[in-house]
Design a protein around this motif. Structure first.
Motif, PDB file in Angstrom:
ATOM      1  N   CYS A   1       2.389  -9.996   4.727  1.00  0.00           N
ATOM      2  CA  CYS A   1       2.725  -8.566   4.630  1.00  0.00           C
ATOM      3  C   CYS A   1       3.390  -8.298   3.281  1.00  0.00           C
ATOM      4  O   CYS A   1       4.375  -8.953   2.920  1.00  0.00           O
ATOM      5  CB  CYS A   1       3.665  -8.179   5.770  1.00  0.00           C
ATOM      6  SG  CYS A   1       4.271  -6.490   5.621  1.00  0.00           S
ATOM      7  N   THR A   2       2.861  -7.345   2.537  1.00  0.00           N
ATOM      8  CA  THR A   2       3.420  -7.009   1.226  1.00  0.00           C
ATOM      9  C   THR A   2       4.439  -5.875   1.308  1.00  0.00           C
ATOM     10  O   THR A   2       5.001  -5.477   0.301  1.00  0.00           O
ATOM     11  CB  THR A   2       2.290  -6.563   0.264  1.00  0.00           C
ATOM     12  OG1 THR A   2       1.688  -5.381   0.818  1.00  0.00           O
ATOM     13  CG2 THR A   2       1.247  -7.646   0.088  1.00  0.00           C
TER      14      THR A   2
ATOM     15  N   ALA B   1       6.685  -5.258   7.527  1.00  0.00           N
ATOM     16  CA  ALA B   1       6.383  -4.401   8.678  1.00  0.00           C
ATOM     17  C   ALA B   1       6.856  -5.078   9.952  1.00  0.00           C
ATOM     18  O   ALA B   1       6.609  -6.271  10.163  1.00  0.00           O
ATOM     19  CB  ALA B   1       4.883  -4.127   8.747  1.00  0.00           C
TER      20      ALA B   1
ATOM     21  N   CYS C   1      -4.815  -2.083   6.973  1.00  0.00           N
ATOM     22  CA  CYS C   1      -3.911  -3.018   6.283  1.00  0.00           C
ATOM     23  C   CYS C   1      -4.623  -3.713   5.114  1.00  0.00           C
ATOM     24  O   CYS C   1      -5.645  -4.390   5.315  1.00  0.00           O
ATOM     25  CB  CYS C   1      -3.394  -4.064   7.269  1.00  0.00           C
ATOM     26  SG  CYS C   1      -2.411  -5.345   6.449  1.00  0.00           S
ATOM     27  N   PRO C   2      -4.116  -3.561   3.895  1.00  0.00           N
ATOM     28  CA  PRO C   2      -4.805  -4.116   2.715  1.00  0.00           C
ATOM     29  C   PRO C   2      -4.922  -5.636   2.757  1.00  0.00           C
ATOM     30  O   PRO C   2      -5.850  -6.193   2.185  1.00  0.00           O
ATOM     31  CB  PRO C   2      -3.923  -3.675   1.541  1.00  0.00           C
ATOM     32  CG  PRO C   2      -3.109  -2.538   2.051  1.00  0.00           C
ATOM     33  CD  PRO C   2      -2.923  -2.777   3.514  1.00  0.00           C
ATOM     34  N   THR C   3      -3.979  -6.323   3.415  1.00  0.00           N
ATOM     35  CA  THR C   3      -4.044  -7.789   3.421  1.00  0.00           C
ATOM     36  C   THR C   3      -4.630  -8.342   4.715  1.00  0.00           C
ATOM     37  O   THR C   3      -4.778  -9.560   4.849  1.00  0.00           O
ATOM     38  CB  THR C   3      -2.638  -8.402   3.227  1.00  0.00           C
ATOM     39  OG1 THR C   3      -1.847  -8.098   4.381  1.00  0.00           O
ATOM     40  CG2 THR C   3      -1.963  -7.858   1.980  1.00  0.00           C
TER      41      THR C   3
ATOM     42  N   CYS D   1       0.737   0.839   7.236  1.00  0.00           N
ATOM     43  CA  CYS D   1       0.644   0.858   8.704  1.00  0.00           C
ATOM     44  C   CYS D   1       1.629   1.862   9.307  1.00  0.00           C
ATOM     45  O   CYS D   1       1.345   2.463  10.341  1.00  0.00           O
ATOM     46  CB  CYS D   1       0.870  -0.537   9.279  1.00  0.00           C
ATOM     47  SG  CYS D   1       2.394  -1.315   8.696  1.00  0.00           S
TER      48      CYS D   1
ATOM     49  N   CYS E   1      -3.305  -8.442   7.687  1.00  0.00           N
ATOM     50  CA  CYS E   1      -2.345  -9.311   8.376  1.00  0.00           C
ATOM     51  C   CYS E   1      -1.932  -8.772   9.750  1.00  0.00           C
ATOM     52  O   CYS E   1      -1.011  -9.296  10.373  1.00  0.00           O
ATOM     53  CB  CYS E   1      -1.118  -9.562   7.497  1.00  0.00           C
ATOM     54  SG  CYS E   1      -0.093  -8.115   7.236  1.00  0.00           S
ATOM     55  N   ILE E   2      -2.628  -7.722  10.221  1.00  0.00           N
ATOM     56  CA  ILE E   2      -2.293  -7.187  11.552  1.00  0.00           C
ATOM     57  C   ILE E   2      -3.411  -7.528  12.528  1.00  0.00           C
ATOM     58  O   ILE E   2      -4.603  -7.395  12.214  1.00  0.00           O
ATOM     59  CB  ILE E   2      -2.112  -5.652  11.507  1.00  0.00           C
ATOM     60  CG1 ILE E   2      -1.074  -5.256  10.444  1.00  0.00           C
ATOM     61  CG2 ILE E   2      -1.697  -5.126  12.880  1.00  0.00           C
ATOM     62  CD1 ILE E   2      -0.896  -3.754  10.296  1.00  0.00           C
TER      63      ILE E   2
ATOM     64  N   CYS F   1       3.744  -2.761   1.978  1.00  0.00           N
ATOM     65  CA  CYS F   1       3.192  -1.533   1.366  1.00  0.00           C
ATOM     66  C   CYS F   1       3.480  -0.295   2.211  1.00  0.00           C
ATOM     67  O   CYS F   1       3.481   0.823   1.705  1.00  0.00           O
ATOM     68  CB  CYS F   1       1.682  -1.674   1.138  1.00  0.00           C
ATOM     69  SG  CYS F   1       0.710  -1.653   2.667  1.00  0.00           S
ATOM     70  N   GLY F   2       3.679  -0.481   3.523  1.00  0.00           N
ATOM     71  CA  GLY F   2       4.044   0.640   4.390  1.00  0.00           C
ATOM     72  C   GLY F   2       2.878   1.444   4.924  1.00  0.00           C
ATOM     73  O   GLY F   2       3.082   2.433   5.646  1.00  0.00           O
TER      74      GLY F   2
HETATM   75 FE1  SF4 Z   1       2.388  -5.043   5.797  1.00  0.00          FE
HETATM   76 FE2  SF4 Z   1      -0.213  -4.493   6.285  1.00  0.00          FE
HETATM   77 FE3  SF4 Z   1       1.712  -2.814   7.145  1.00  0.00          FE
HETATM   78 FE4  SF4 Z   1       1.164  -3.004   4.502  1.00  0.00          FE
HETATM   79  S1  SF4 Z   1      -0.221  -2.242   6.119  1.00  0.00           S
HETATM   80  S2  SF4 Z   1       3.194  -2.976   5.483  1.00  0.00           S
HETATM   81  S3  SF4 Z   1       0.684  -5.204   4.333  1.00  0.00           S
HETATM   82  S4  SF4 Z   1       1.395  -4.941   7.821  1.00  0.00           S
END
Ligand code: SF4
Length: 298
Positions: A18-19, A40, A60-62, A24, A64-65, A21-22
């Motif tokens: 998770c970076t 997050a 989510c850009p990475t 989500c 990770c969810i 980025c917010g």
């Molecule tokens: Fe983290 Fe993904 Fe949420 Fe960005 S969208 S805050 S990377 S969980």
């Protein structure tokens, strides 16, 4: 997967990826995410909790969810095709304008692979609230479609009591004036004609098609979910070069226990649209302009 209001999705965030980025926190319709210390965190939702809409997973850009429960397995993220392969507005309009209801089919069978693509398209249809409670009966091959047609017409014949003028008169306060008139002057004669044609050896219900689908939906879901899924299926069929025709009389099968029992449809489910499919006998030369009953910018 049966619809269950009490079921909840369970989102999890792989913190290491998770970076912060917010995104989500902005995408989730129920505010299930908060940023804490640049990461997050999953929190209690503000209304229904996680309904497994998949927005967070999709955005989510990475990546990770993950979400599990309520129809999702944690392995539901699909790669999107490149943006430049997306149908243009012109291509989409061509598809829609070219489509006509087809009631005459060649003898060519419909490939199983095409049916799978059509069903996959139906899964992409929007729905009121996940998970989908839409089911589909698929009839592949003329023999199976004919058996379906035979069973449906037998069910329509059994509906005679419900559509009898006396029953309809008794039900008029519930139906309302317009519905009562439609049932008496349109639905009843139409179903009677389908039954009579079937008895005479003609198939005016499924049009001797080589494939058909029948969409149904559970008692707690909205019929619109089944109608939209059928519409998506129809558009995919058109893009595959197949002709199709939607069947509205299939709703009448909702009242027939015998039909549902034979095809393993839950007793409380209702039938939405049917869709007959096949290779069209004729090619049309032009589209036809249609008009909505009323359009106003209010
Ligand atoms: Fe983290 Fe993904 Fe949420 Fe960005 S969208 S805050 S990377 S969980």
């Amino acid at each position: 997967m049966r619809f269950d209001w009490t079921d909840q999705g369970t989102p999890t965030v792989e913190a290491a990826r998770c970076t912060g980025c917010g995104l989500c926190t902005r995408l989730c319709p129920d505010q299930m995410f908060q940023l804490e210390n640049g990461k997050a965190q999953v929190v209690a939702g503000s209304f229904l909790g996680c309904i497994a809409c998949g927005h967070c997973v999709a955005g989510c850009p990475t990546g990770c969810i993950t979400v599990r429960g309520r129809g999702m397995t944690g392995d539901d993220a699909l790669p999107l095709p490149p943006k430049d392969t997306q149908a243009s507005a012109d291509q989409l309009r061509t598809l829609m304008l070219t489509r006509r209801s087809i009631r005459r089919f060649t003898a060519e069978p419909v490939d199983r692979a095409a049916l799978d693509q059509i069903l996959e398209a139906a899964t992409t249809a929007p729905m009121g609230i996940p998970p989908s409670d839409v089911g589909v009966l698929v009839f592949h091959g003329r023999d199976r479609v004919q058996a379906f047609s035979e069973d449906a017409c037998a069910a329509f014949a059994r509906l005679g009591w419900l559509l009898h003028p006396v029953t309809l008169t008794l039900m008029r306060p519930l139906l309302g004036k317009e519905n009562h008139r439609a049932m008496r002057d349109f639905v009843r004669p139409l179903l009677q004609a389908l039954v009579a044609e079937r008895a005479a050896g003609r198939d005016d219900f499924t049009y001797d098609a080589p494939a058909a689908m029948l969409f149904h939906y559970g008692p707690e879901s909205d019929g619109a979910d089944a109608h939209i899924a059928a519409t998506y299926a129809m558009l995919m069929a058109e893009s595959l070069g197949l002709g199709s025709c939607m069947l509205g009389t299939t709703a009448g099968l909702s009242h027939d226990k015998q039909f549902k029992q034979k095809y393993g449809v839950p007793p409380k489910n209702k039938f939405g649209l049917g869709l007959v499919l096949g290779h069209p006998q004729e090619v049309f030369q032009r589209g036809i302009r249609r008009r909505l009953a009323d359009v106003r910018f209010a």
